[in-house]
Scaffold this motif. Structure first.
Motif, PDB file in Angstrom:
ATOM      1  N   VAL A 180      10.944  40.631  22.915  1.00  0.00           N
ATOM      2  CA  VAL A 180      11.500  41.753  23.672  1.00  0.00           C
ATOM      3  C   VAL A 180      10.542  42.932  23.661  1.00  0.00           C
ATOM      4  CG1 VAL A 180      13.325  43.496  23.703  1.00  0.00           C
ATOM      5  CG2 VAL A 180      13.906  41.084  23.364  1.00  0.00           C
ATOM      6  N   VAL A 181       9.968  43.254  22.508  1.00  0.00           N
ATOM      7  CA  VAL A 181       9.029  44.370  22.414  1.00  0.00           C
ATOM      8  C   VAL A 181       7.777  44.087  23.247  1.00  0.00           C
ATOM      9  CG1 VAL A 181       7.541  45.666  20.848  1.00  0.00           C
ATOM     10  CG2 VAL A 181       9.891  45.155  20.182  1.00  0.00           C
ATOM     11  N   PHE A 182       7.318  42.828  23.244  1.00  0.00           N
ATOM     12  CA  PHE A 182       6.138  42.474  24.048  1.00  0.00           C
ATOM     13  C   PHE A 182       6.424  42.662  25.541  1.00  0.00           C
ATOM     14  CE2 PHE A 182       3.206  39.342  26.010  1.00  0.00           C
ATOM     15  CZ  PHE A 182       2.021  39.906  25.571  1.00  0.00           C
ATOM     16  N   TRP A 183       7.635  42.285  25.964  1.00  0.00           N
ATOM     17  CA  TRP A 183       8.030  42.527  27.364  1.00  0.00           C
ATOM     18  C   TRP A 183       8.053  44.023  27.652  1.00  0.00           C
ATOM     19  CZ3 TRP A 183      12.320  45.233  29.048  1.00  0.00           C
ATOM     20  CH2 TRP A 183      12.563  45.195  30.421  1.00  0.00           C
ATOM     21  N   TRP A 184       8.557  44.807  26.704  1.00  0.00           N
ATOM     22  CA  TRP A 184       8.616  46.266  26.861  1.00  0.00           C
ATOM     23  C   TRP A 184       7.206  46.840  26.990  1.00  0.00           C
ATOM     24  CZ3 TRP A 184       9.997  50.184  22.495  1.00  0.00           C
ATOM     25  CH2 TRP A 184      10.186  51.457  23.037  1.00  0.00           C
ATOM     26  N   GLN A 185       6.268  46.300  26.214  1.00  0.00           N
ATOM     27  CA  GLN A 185       4.886  46.767  26.317  1.00  0.00           C
ATOM     28  C   GLN A 185       4.356  46.590  27.741  1.00  0.00           C
ATOM     29  OE1 GLN A 185       3.679  44.769  22.102  1.00  0.00           O
ATOM     30  NE2 GLN A 185       1.944  45.456  23.319  1.00  0.00           N
ATOM     31  N   GLY A 186       4.727  45.471  28.348  1.00  0.00           N
ATOM     32  CA  GLY A 186       4.265  45.235  29.719  1.00  0.00           C
ATOM     33  C   GLY A 186       4.891  46.176  30.723  1.00  0.00           C
ATOM     34  N   GLN A 187       6.105  46.657  30.424  1.00  0.00           N
ATOM     35  CA  GLN A 187       6.794  47.574  31.338  1.00  0.00           C
ATOM     36  C   GLN A 187       6.359  49.021  31.145  1.00  0.00           C
ATOM     37  OE1 GLN A 187       8.912  46.184  33.703  1.00  0.00           O
ATOM     38  NE2 GLN A 187       8.025  44.329  32.777  1.00  0.00           N
ATOM     39  N   ASP A 188       5.969  49.368  29.929  1.00  0.00           N
ATOM     40  CA  ASP A 188       5.599  50.745  29.607  1.00  0.00           C
ATOM     41  C   ASP A 188       4.299  50.728  28.805  1.00  0.00           C
ATOM     42  OD1 ASP A 188       5.339  53.358  28.826  1.00  0.00           O
ATOM     43  OD2 ASP A 188       7.359  53.558  27.978  1.00  0.00           O
ATOM     44  N   LEU A 189       3.206  51.071  29.438  1.00  0.00           N
ATOM     45  CA  LEU A 189       1.892  50.981  28.793  1.00  0.00           C
ATOM     46  C   LEU A 189       1.693  52.015  27.690  1.00  0.00           C
ATOM     47  CD1 LEU A 189      -0.371  50.332  31.929  1.00  0.00           C
ATOM     48  CD2 LEU A 189       0.660  48.684  30.352  1.00  0.00           C
TER      49      LEU A 189
END
Length: 283
Positions: free
Chosen positions: A99-108
């Motif tokens: 989930v955090v990795f997906w969040w990284q992709g959404q918010d740099l």
């Protein structure tokens, strides 16, 4: 040792011990023979006595005391418990990383805000970065290696000390490793991310627990369960933990891995020491 000799045929002897059965007397006589000393067994007052020359008595008594101590430890020794693997918590951990990795992709900006940072930690007092950085990863390969390889060690820790306590030690060791690593790099502008510090903390927990068990029982045999995690940890370190050569070498945080292992080792040893103290007090 001559059980058929008569006392008249022997030199001056004194008893070094007496036991109710011939087997026990023979067992202790073997201890004397292992010292390359002579002894004899004779029936005495319903028991079986081991006799030896007077000059040998002090050293034989010391050896008997050591032998009895070893036998006592073997008899009272309680095998350490094996806890459930805690697969549910391991899955929660893996899902959190995804989930955090997906969040990284959404918010740099996530990496800059939550990575482990020497200046932010020392100058800004943002100590929580040492924890949040454990959930961040540079790419999919970095993420999957920590989920796969790290998950194995985390399950082993759960088996050894329990799932909830094990995960607390893993995350605590990883956070402690990041704190020490960032503080040691200051005033350089250092930043790091990744759960590999927690992975090596898990190896450290296993090492600390096994080492203290071996120390407490004065037996190197207690280190045998440590061989699998230790050898696997060395392989992992060789794969992606020691830098080496290649495009990923420059970004490999060797100091962070060592710091994570050290933090896990100290916490694992402390928990094992506490368990020993608690069980002793209960007795």
């Amino acid at each position: 040792m001559d059980e058929n000799a008569s006392e008249e045929d022997l030199p001056d002897l004194v008893p070094v011990g007496a036991w109710p059965s011939l087997g026990e007397a023979q067992e202790h006589a073997l201890v004397v023979l292992a010292m390359n000393r002579e002894c004899w067994i004779f029936p005495a007052a319903g028991q079986y006595a081991v006799l030896a020359p007077p000059a040998e008595v002090p050293v034989i008594h010391r050896e008997f005391a050591l032998y009895e101590s070893e036998q006592s430890e073997r008899q009272v020794r309680v095998e350490p418990p094996v806890f459930p693997a805690g697969i549910e918590l391991a899955l929660v951990w893996a899902l959190s990383l995804l989930v955090v990795f997906w969040w990284q992709g959404q918010d740099l900006s996530v990496v800059d805000r939550f990575c482990n940072s020497s200046k932010a930690l020392v100058e800004g007092g943002e100590w929580w970065r040492a924890f949040t950085s454990l959930f961040l990863h540079a790419d999919a390969g970095h993420l999957l290696s920590n989920i796969g390889i790290g998950g194995i060690f985390c399950v082993m820790v759960a088996h050894t000390v329990g799932a909830w306590r094990g995960w607390a030690l893993i995350l605590g060791g990883g956070m402690l490793g990041n704190l020490v690593n960032a503080w040691a790099r200051y005033p350089n502008d250092f930043a790091s991310i990744g759960a590999s510090t927690a992975t090596f903390a898990a190896v450290g927990v296993l090492t600390g627990v096994a080492t203290l068990r071996a120390w407490r029982l004065h037996s190197l045999r207690e280190l045998r369960p440590l061989m699998v995690p230790l050898l696997t940890g060395l392989i992992v370190l060789g794969w992606y933990g020691s830098g080496g050569e290649g495009p990923d070498a420059a970004r490999t945080d060797v100091a962070g891995h060592v710091a994570g292992w050290t933090g896990g080792f100290l916490l694992g040893a402390a928990v094992q020491k506490f368990e020993r103290t608690k069980s002793t007090a209960a007795v």
